[in-house]
Design a protein around this motif. Structure first.
Motif, PDB file in Angstrom:
ATOM      1  N   ALA A 217       0.829  -1.203   0.000  1.00 30.16           N
ATOM      2  CA  ALA A 217       0.000   0.000   0.000  1.00 30.16           C
ATOM      3  C   ALA A 217       0.861   1.250   0.000  1.00 30.16           C
ATOM      4  O   ALA A 217       1.965   1.273   0.559  1.00 30.16           O
ATOM      5  CB  ALA A 217      -0.903   0.021   1.221  1.00 30.16           C
ATOM      6  N   GLU A 218       0.344   2.301  -0.599  1.00 32.35           N
ATOM      7  CA  GLU A 218       0.886   3.633  -0.387  1.00 32.35           C
ATOM      8  C   GLU A 218       0.314   4.169   0.930  1.00 32.35           C
ATOM      9  O   GLU A 218      -0.834   3.857   1.287  1.00 32.35           O
ATOM     10  CB  GLU A 218       0.496   4.570  -1.530  1.00 32.35           C
ATOM     11  CG  GLU A 218       1.096   4.198  -2.872  1.00 32.35           C
ATOM     12  CD  GLU A 218       2.605   4.392  -2.913  1.00 32.35           C
ATOM     13  OE1 GLU A 218       3.126   5.182  -2.083  1.00 32.35           O
ATOM     14  OE2 GLU A 218       3.250   3.752  -3.750  1.00 32.35           O
ATOM     15  N   PRO A 219       1.074   4.957   1.684  1.00 31.69           N
ATOM     16  CA  PRO A 219       0.560   5.470   2.958  1.00 31.69           C
ATOM     17  C   PRO A 219      -0.790   6.175   2.830  1.00 31.69           C
ATOM     18  O   PRO A 219      -1.653   6.048   3.708  1.00 31.69           O
ATOM     19  CB  PRO A 219       1.653   6.439   3.408  1.00 31.69           C
ATOM     20  CG  PRO A 219       2.907   5.886   2.807  1.00 31.69           C
ATOM     21  CD  PRO A 219       2.496   5.330   1.476  1.00 31.69           C
ATOM     22  N   ALA A 220      -1.002   6.891   1.735  1.00 28.81           N
ATOM     23  CA  ALA A 220      -2.261   7.613   1.563  1.00 28.81           C
ATOM     24  C   ALA A 220      -3.455   6.667   1.483  1.00 28.81           C
ATOM     25  O   ALA A 220      -4.574   7.043   1.873  1.00 28.81           O
ATOM     26  CB  ALA A 220      -2.207   8.488   0.316  1.00 28.81           C
ATOM     27  N   GLU A 221      -3.245   5.451   0.984  1.00 26.81           N
ATOM     28  CA  GLU A 221      -4.356   4.506   0.895  1.00 26.81           C
ATOM     29  C   GLU A 221      -4.838   4.098   2.280  1.00 26.81           C
ATOM     30  O   GLU A 221      -6.045   3.934   2.520  1.00 26.81           O
ATOM     31  CB  GLU A 221      -3.935   3.280   0.088  1.00 26.81           C
ATOM     32  CG  GLU A 221      -3.647   3.588  -1.377  1.00 26.81           C
ATOM     33  CD  GLU A 221      -3.233   2.364  -2.156  1.00 26.81           C
ATOM     34  OE1 GLU A 221      -4.043   1.885  -2.976  1.00 26.81           O
ATOM     35  OE2 GLU A 221      -2.100   1.878  -1.944  1.00 26.81           O
ATOM     36  N   ILE A 222      -3.918   3.930   3.207  1.00 31.79           N
ATOM     37  CA  ILE A 222      -4.289   3.592   4.584  1.00 31.79           C
ATOM     38  C   ILE A 222      -4.885   4.815   5.276  1.00 31.79           C
ATOM     39  O   ILE A 222      -5.862   4.711   6.021  1.00 31.79           O
ATOM     40  CB  ILE A 222      -3.075   3.065   5.358  1.00 31.79           C
ATOM     41  CG1 ILE A 222      -2.387   1.926   4.580  1.00 31.79           C
ATOM     42  CG2 ILE A 222      -3.488   2.602   6.744  1.00 31.79           C
ATOM     43  CD1 ILE A 222      -3.278   0.761   4.240  1.00 31.79           C
ATOM     44  N   ALA A 223      -4.318   5.973   5.009  1.00 27.19           N
ATOM     45  CA  ALA A 223      -4.836   7.205   5.614  1.00 27.19           C
ATOM     46  C   ALA A 223      -6.282   7.459   5.198  1.00 27.19           C
ATOM     47  O   ALA A 223      -7.094   7.936   5.997  1.00 27.19           O
ATOM     48  CB  ALA A 223      -3.953   8.387   5.232  1.00 27.19           C
TER      49      ALA A 223
END
Length: 253
Positions: A217-223
């Motif tokens: 995942a990219e961090p923004a996807e989790i955010a």
């Protein structure tokens, strides 16, 4: 504007998922109190996002330090008049030792960072949410300790499993007062905690292969998943351990 004029605390905000959350939450209208140990990174992040608007407050510190959770709540109340939610995101993985090799100090440190700090955060945040008439708490957990455990992650797994129990207790204790609590369980994410997975094709390929989507995942996807849980779109979701793991939990090949 899913968080318009809501005041949200974010811990672990100096990099990775926490930094991505700060950018996304601010774009969705939130006023933020951000925290991590690296003050210089926090200050730079706040300056880039806020651009002098006065909607981001910074307080560097260690989530395991006595009084830090209370200080974040006090800052939210003093600067923005109250607290509407928190993304308790700070965490630590450990050395990779097997269970019989884990030193007392490492066990205690990982339990303190990944579980006890979450308890201290909730204990400080709940009264402020009650004063506001409700709110939402999100805690970063992990698929580790829930659907799987990787070798050498015993302390981390134990702490993250305990975190889900804490979230369930918060949901039951405070649901009648309109406070929701949820755990967000990411899969492999391209952050500093992932080590060399972003730069080493062999390591990155192995970790990516554990996921049904065959990538990290990219961090923004989790955010963005945290944004959902904090928003009114998740108004009937509480006590959950929500997987945002790219199919890690169901992938065996």
């Amino acid at each position: 504007m899913l968080l318009k004029d809501k005041t949200i605390i974010i811990t672990g905000a100096s990099s990775g998922i926490g930094a991505a959350a700060a950018q996304i939450f601010a774009a969705e209208g939130a006023r933020l109190v951000i925290s991590a140990r690296r003050e210089d990174r926090l200050t730079d992040l706040a300056a880039r996002i806020d651009q002098g608007a006065g909607r981001i407050a910074v307080l560097a510190g260690d989530v395991t330090a006595p009084g830090h959770a209370e200080a974040l709540v006090t800052l939210a109340q003093d600067r923005f008049g109250g607290l509407d939610g928190a993304f308790n995101n700070a965490g630590q993985t450990g050395s990779g030792a097997r269970v019989h090799e884990i030193a007392d100090a490492e066990w205690q440190q990982l339990i303190a960072t990944n579980l006890t700090a979450a308890f201290m955060a909730a204990r400080a945040q709940v009264p402020a949410l009650l004063a506001r008439g409700g709110g939402a708490l999100v805690f970063t957990g992990s698929f580790i300790g829930h659907t799987a455990v990787l070798p050498g992650m015993g302390s981390y797994a134990a702490a993250k499993a305990g975190l889900i129990g804490l979230v369930q207790a918060l949901a039951v204790d405070y649901g009648p007062q309109r406070i929701r609590a949820n755990a967000l369980l990411p899969g492999g994410t391209l952050t500093e905690m992932a080590g060399d997975a972003a730069t080493n094709p062999e390591t990155g390929g192995f970790i990516s292969g554990l996921h049904a989507l065959k990538r990290m995942a990219e961090p923004a996807e989790i955010a963005r998943a945290a944004l959902f849980l904090l928003s009114d779109h998740a108004s009937f979701i509480t006590g959950s351990a929500m997987l945002a793991d790219g199919g890690n939990s169901i992938c065996k090949v």
